[in-house]
Write an enzyme that holds these catalytic residues in place. Structure first.
Site, PDB file in Angstrom:
ATOM      1  N   HIS A   1      13.406  13.904 -12.997  1.00 19.93           N
ATOM      2  CA  HIS A   1      13.791  13.762 -11.587  1.00 19.93           C
ATOM      3  C   HIS A   1      15.047  14.585 -11.277  1.00 19.93           C
ATOM      4  CE1 HIS A   1      15.837  10.136 -13.380  1.00 19.93           C
ATOM      5  NE2 HIS A   1      16.804  10.479 -12.566  1.00 19.93           N
TER       6      HIS A   1
ATOM      7  N   ALA B   1       5.469   2.200   4.479  1.00 18.52           N
ATOM      8  CA  ALA B   1       6.458   1.142   4.749  1.00 18.52           C
ATOM      9  C   ALA B   1       7.181   0.716   3.480  1.00 18.52           C
ATOM     10  CB  ALA B   1       5.753  -0.061   5.382  1.00 18.52           C
ATOM     11  N   ASN B   2       6.456   0.634   2.391  1.00 17.77           N
ATOM     12  CA  ASN B   2       7.037   0.152   1.146  1.00 17.77           C
ATOM     13  C   ASN B   2       8.061   1.137   0.588  1.00 17.77           C
ATOM     14  OD1 ASN B   2       7.077  -1.656  -1.180  1.00 17.77           O
ATOM     15  ND2 ASN B   2       6.029  -0.009  -2.273  1.00 17.77           N
TER      16      ASN B   2
ATOM     17  N   CYS C   1      -7.627   2.305  10.380  1.00 19.83           N
ATOM     18  CA  CYS C   1      -8.091   0.919  10.338  1.00 19.83           C
ATOM     19  C   CYS C   1      -8.702   0.473  11.661  1.00 19.83           C
ATOM     20  CB  CYS C   1      -6.939  -0.002   9.978  1.00 19.83           C
ATOM     21  SG  CYS C   1      -5.566   0.165  11.106  1.00 19.83           S
TER      22      CYS C   1
HETATM   23  C1  LIG Z   1      14.792  10.246 -19.268  1.00 15.28           C
HETATM   24  C2  LIG Z   1      15.265   9.350 -18.174  1.00 15.28           C
HETATM   25  C3  LIG Z   1      16.608   9.020 -18.090  1.00 15.28           C
HETATM   26  C4  LIG Z   1      17.082   8.203 -17.067  1.00 15.28           C
HETATM   27  N1  LIG Z   1      18.410   7.871 -17.023  1.00 15.28           N
HETATM   28  C5  LIG Z   1      18.867   7.076 -16.016  1.00 15.28           C
HETATM   29  C6  LIG Z   1      20.239   6.723 -15.944  1.00 15.28           C
HETATM   30  O1  LIG Z   1      21.056   7.075 -16.791  1.00 15.28           O
HETATM   31  N2  LIG Z   1      20.648   5.927 -14.914  1.00 15.28           N
HETATM   32  C7  LIG Z   1      19.786   5.500 -13.948  1.00 15.28           C
HETATM   33  O2  LIG Z   1      20.215   4.812 -13.017  1.00 15.28           O
HETATM   34  N3  LIG Z   1      18.465   5.803 -13.999  1.00 15.28           N
HETATM   35  C8  LIG Z   1      17.999   6.572 -15.016  1.00 15.28           C
HETATM   36  N4  LIG Z   1      16.659   6.889 -15.089  1.00 15.28           N
HETATM   37  C9  LIG Z   1      15.763   6.339 -14.066  1.00 15.28           C
HETATM   38  C10 LIG Z   1      15.327   4.930 -14.402  1.00 15.28           C
HETATM   39  O3  LIG Z   1      14.748   4.904 -15.685  1.00 15.28           O
HETATM   40  C11 LIG Z   1      14.315   4.450 -13.363  1.00 15.28           C
HETATM   41  O4  LIG Z   1      14.998   4.205 -12.147  1.00 15.28           O
HETATM   42  C12 LIG Z   1      13.564   3.213 -13.804  1.00 15.28           C
HETATM   43  O5  LIG Z   1      12.550   2.910 -12.901  1.00 15.28           O
HETATM   44  C13 LIG Z   1      14.503   2.031 -13.962  1.00 15.28           C
HETATM   45  O6  LIG Z   1      13.784   0.889 -14.389  1.00 15.28           O
HETATM   46  P1  LIG Z   1      14.542  -0.466 -14.747  1.00 15.28           P
HETATM   47  O7  LIG Z   1      15.719  -0.573 -13.806  1.00 15.28           O
HETATM   48  O8  LIG Z   1      13.517  -1.519 -14.528  1.00 15.28           O
HETATM   49  O9  LIG Z   1      14.955  -0.391 -16.188  1.00 15.28           O
HETATM   50  C14 LIG Z   1      16.190   7.707 -16.115  1.00 15.28           C
HETATM   51  C15 LIG Z   1      14.832   8.032 -16.207  1.00 15.28           C
HETATM   52  C16 LIG Z   1      14.374   8.841 -17.219  1.00 15.28           C
HETATM   53  C17 LIG Z   1      12.911   9.166 -17.295  1.00 15.28           C
HETATM   54  C1  LIG Z   2      -6.576   1.424   2.052  1.00 16.24           C
HETATM   55  C2  LIG Z   2      -5.106   1.237   2.210  1.00 16.24           C
HETATM   56  C3  LIG Z   2      -4.433   1.950   3.183  1.00 16.24           C
HETATM   57  C4  LIG Z   2      -3.065   1.805   3.368  1.00 16.24           C
HETATM   58  N1  LIG Z   2      -2.421   2.526   4.334  1.00 16.24           N
HETATM   59  C5  LIG Z   2      -1.083   2.359   4.511  1.00 16.24           C
HETATM   60  C6  LIG Z   2      -0.384   3.106   5.497  1.00 16.24           C
HETATM   61  O1  LIG Z   2      -0.944   3.955   6.193  1.00 16.24           O
HETATM   62  N2  LIG Z   2       0.949   2.900   5.628  1.00 16.24           N
HETATM   63  C7  LIG Z   2       1.624   1.997   4.875  1.00 16.24           C
HETATM   64  O2  LIG Z   2       2.831   1.833   5.069  1.00 16.24           O
HETATM   65  N3  LIG Z   2       0.993   1.282   3.902  1.00 16.24           N
HETATM   66  C8  LIG Z   2      -0.337   1.454   3.702  1.00 16.24           C
HETATM   67  N4  LIG Z   2      -0.991   0.745   2.734  1.00 16.24           N
HETATM   68  C9  LIG Z   2      -0.215  -0.185   1.895  1.00 16.24           C
HETATM   69  C10 LIG Z   2       0.464   0.546   0.731  1.00 16.24           C
HETATM   70  O3  LIG Z   2      -0.495   1.258  -0.014  1.00 16.24           O
HETATM   71  C11 LIG Z   2       1.177  -0.455  -0.170  1.00 16.24           C
HETATM   72  O4  LIG Z   2       2.314  -0.939   0.516  1.00 16.24           O
HETATM   73  C12 LIG Z   2       1.562   0.135  -1.495  1.00 16.24           C
HETATM   74  O5  LIG Z   2       2.080  -0.871  -2.336  1.00 16.24           O
HETATM   75  C13 LIG Z   2       2.578   1.241  -1.322  1.00 16.24           C
HETATM   76  O6  LIG Z   2       2.903   1.779  -2.600  1.00 16.24           O
HETATM   77  P1  LIG Z   2       3.868   3.037  -2.724  1.00 16.24           P
HETATM   78  O7  LIG Z   2       4.891   2.919  -1.625  1.00 16.24           O
HETATM   79  O8  LIG Z   2       4.483   2.906  -4.084  1.00 16.24           O
HETATM   80  O9  LIG Z   2       3.040   4.274  -2.617  1.00 16.24           O
HETATM   81  C14 LIG Z   2      -2.358   0.911   2.542  1.00 16.24           C
HETATM   82  C15 LIG Z   2      -3.039   0.207   1.549  1.00 16.24           C
HETATM   83  C16 LIG Z   2      -4.398   0.363   1.381  1.00 16.24           C
HETATM   84  C17 LIG Z   2      -5.098  -0.403   0.302  1.00 16.24           C
END
Ligand SMILES: Cc1cc2nc3c(=O)[nH]c(=O)nc-3n(C[C@H](O)[C@H](O)[C@H](O)COP(=O)(O)O)c2cc1C
Ligand SMILES: Cc1cc2nc3c(=O)[nH]c(=O)nc-3n(C[C@H](O)[C@H](O)[C@H](O)COP(=O)(O)O)c2cc1C
Ligand SMILES: Cc1cc2nc3c(=O)[nH]c(=O)nc-3n(C[C@H](O)[C@H](O)[C@H](O)COP(=O)(O)O)c2cc1C
Lengths: 282, 282, 282
Positions: free
Chosen positions: B164, B181-182, B249
């Site tokens: 990232h 939205a999510n 929808c």
């Molecule tokens: C190689 C690698 C290193 C990362 N190092 C950090 C870090 O030092 N600090 C941080 O806030 N996020 C870091 N991240 C991002 C987090 O891993 C990521 O936000 C993850 O979803 C956090 O999950 P957790 O909070 O459930 O452990 C890193 C990701 C990767 C792939």
């Molecule tokens: C068929 C389908 C269509 C969807 N369309 C939307 C959309 O247009 N906008 C929205 O905010 N969420 C929509 N959703 C809900 C999101 O997919 C859901 O909040 C999901 O957890 C978002 O994940 P992400 O934000 O990690 O991609 C839809 C879900 C399904 C199953």
């Protein structure tokens, strides 16, 4: 089936060490051992993403290809690459190489890598338990881990223990090191979708909660980091500030986790009666 | 093993196109191609849920049952349904039909569907890579995808790249279209549990971040949507507003993602020196 | 393929009963049946973690080892442990015991347990459907469940129904009982990463949304609980307050979900024309 607190050193202070998906998690084994050396009884609660770093670090400590690795300390011989035979579905006897495709449970759930250390066939004494769990426990036999899965496998019906409550009741102090940006945001906003954040959500605020942020300097300087840090401090949690240095990703700036020595010191200060770490000129 | 920026067109502006779990993600391939036609080098970073829509859309573009599909453009012959033979666990030679039950990795991880296009046997040249990843890359051979899994497989130890951060350093602009939205709520509140939101959390705010909300009109009119949009704009992110129309929808009202043309235009405006899209009367 | 509203009792009030990862979810089957007895048509939408509690509770209701269980009511004979034979990959006939290692889909996705009730071989009539889903439906044949997976399997292309919108349009009232700390935080902050929270995010605020918090007393007294409750009430949602008692984890204090009777009553009050529950002296 119910969780048991670590049996060793139960007379010392009881510390839970939470860790998250930051590169700095590679320092967690060292941190845990330092706390143990100071007499603490330590339980490590990693997030799923933290486990990736613990596994990668174990390879560095032990060496990935050695057929007869010398483990860091308290090491076991569990990894010795010995031939093994198994009965297949067809009743045939088969060598272990051919089964590699099937042993999906030996994979790291994050990167899908199949380190020799994750292979079930090398951990025959652990076959009956949770393999994900077993892997960390066997990679670090001197440390205690409790994982998300444990929480759910321990509870099977009314009256069974709720693990995040048991752990919270057991511990005198919770230190989260490293605390990454994501878990910081979750804690500041009351989200609790894993064992670590459930413990935090149920934490007894009369007991110390120490947090040690660690993130890339670009994540760290995001305005939300300051906002979330402020919320954590308002809740009474104790911050061990980040330091400025060259980060694992090559960038230079604030965001690196504090030195292990300083974290140990901060933890010990919060544990009355515990042995302070010496920074003297030895 | 380390991530490499797309080799084609590296002289043009470098754009990351994030997309999320909204139906409007079916327009992402078109949007990416439009940006490429304007000279941009584009990397697509979908969330796990966005992948579902990209896969469903590929079926529409290519046609689900054609044995010799004409791919939209830059298409490969990878999908041609050719007989294939494999050695089974038992050492027998077996036709491909019988293995369908075992190739779980060819399934869509969201809906469990097994489109002919997801079958590993049809992608023999991709067998050694990540199949989930490979699927999108082979469904859209003219586009570049980086997925959550890539982030974790790329990092195996200290010194390895953090994806990232690499992507954030590489890109001149990040456009999230559609932003559901999510993910909007996550970004507004600093949560970062996947590659896309980690990039956002570490984003260099001196570079443009364009977001294009897309949600059902009932989700859109929820008071929190306005609150989150306001936070994103305070952070300096640029909004391409939703439009009112009949949604997928069936409901009518505001919430639909802006037209692809308008998004391309907004992106190009933020990239100095880049070619503006023409809306002239041809 | 598209979701169909429950066919029985469609003339009565239409209620969605959401439930989350709290121990109190073991009371959900009882709550659903009480609402059905009052004439309501009820669809249960559990989170993934709620399913764990529903499965555990089913074991209590039915008895885990009985070879010929008497199901609570409306019970089927689906669980009768009858010998079964299957053709293996090799074309051999095989007894069912030997296949246990392979039937991963029969496991509880949370705890990994393999209750006899989860085994696919005992549910031959359900083999073609989603097993996770099938399990709950067969454990509680008198109740209607819609799960996260259903949302994704129902949508395969433009024009297909979006399940959280369909359900939201169908229902006259949404009651979330129990509402745990995590989902409460998500709802208060607009996060929607599963079917239940998507429905809430798209909810028609002119229709009643009733929520019944349930959490450990330590979680409950966390300052964020009050903050999130206040947000939900500002949005117009109706709270059925927790009660003080000895919780499942042994602690005593506020946090327990309200009594089922009181929840039924609160729901009925919000449904004009529906039959009130009697608390008379019989
Ligand atoms: C190689 C690698 C290193 C990362 N190092 C950090 C870090 O030092 N600090 C941080 O806030 N996020 C870091 N991240 C991002 C987090 O891993 C990521 O936000 C993850 O979803 C956090 O999950 P957790 O909070 O459930 O452990 C890193 C990701 C990767 C792939
Ligand atoms: C068929 C389908 C269509 C969807 N369309 C939307 C959309 O247009 N906008 C929205 O905010 N969420 C929509 N959703 C809900 C999101 O997919 C859901 O909040 C999901 O957890 C978002 O994940 P992400 O934000 O990690 O991609 C839809 C879900 C399904 C199953
Ligand atoms: C045995 C057990 C009991 C739990 N009981 C509760 C509870 O009563 N209230 C609560 O807020 N969380 C409780 N939790 C924690 C939630 O299950 C956890 O926060 C989970 O991630 C919530 O997921 P969900 O909100 O998506 O259902 C419990 C966890 C376990 C393992």
């Amino acid at each position: 089936m119910s969780w048991q607190p670590p049996t060793s050193a139960t007379s010392g202070p009881r510390v839970i060490l939470g860790c998250t998906g930051s590169v700095a998690t590679i320092k967690v084994p060292e941190l845990a051992r330092r706390l143990q050396e100071r007499g603490a009884s330590v339980v490590i609660v990693p997030t799923k993403n933290a486990c990736h770093f613990l596994r990668c670090q174990a390879k560095v400590d032990v060496g990935p290809t050695s057929p007869n690795p010398k483990h860091h300390r308290g090491g076991s011989q569990a990894y010795v690459n010995r031939p093994e035979r198994r009965i297949t579905n067809n009743g045939e006897l088969r060598g272990s190489d051919s089964e590699e495709q099937n042993s999906s449970s030996d994979q790291c759930s994050r990167c899908g890598s199949r380190s020799p250390f994750f292979r079930r066939r090398q951990l025959p004494h652990l076959l009956s338990g949770d393999v994900e769990d077993a892997s960390l426990k066997s990679l670090y036999p001197d440390l205690n881990f409790v994982l998300d899965e444990d929480e759910w496998s321990v509870w099977g019906g009314r009256g069974d223990p709720v693990l995040h409550i048991e752990l919270r009741d057991w511990a005198q102090l919770l230190v989260i090191a490293p605390l990454d940006a994501n878990t910081m945001a979750k804690v500041a906003q009351g989200l609790c979708d894993n064992l670590l954040t459930c413990m935090v959500r149920a934490w007894d605020v009369t007991r110390p909660l120490v947090f040690c942020p660690a993130m890339n300097t670009h994540m760290y300087t995001h305005p939300l980091t300051m906002k979330h840090t402020a919320i954590l401090k308002e809740l009474g949690y104790i911050e061990v500030c980040v330091v400025s240095k060259r980060l694992a990703c090559g960038d230079v700036g604030p965001g690196a986790m504090a030195e292990v020595d300083n974290i140990v010191n901060a933890v010990m200060q919060e544990l009355p009666g515990a042995q302070r770490i010496s920074h003297g000129p030895f």
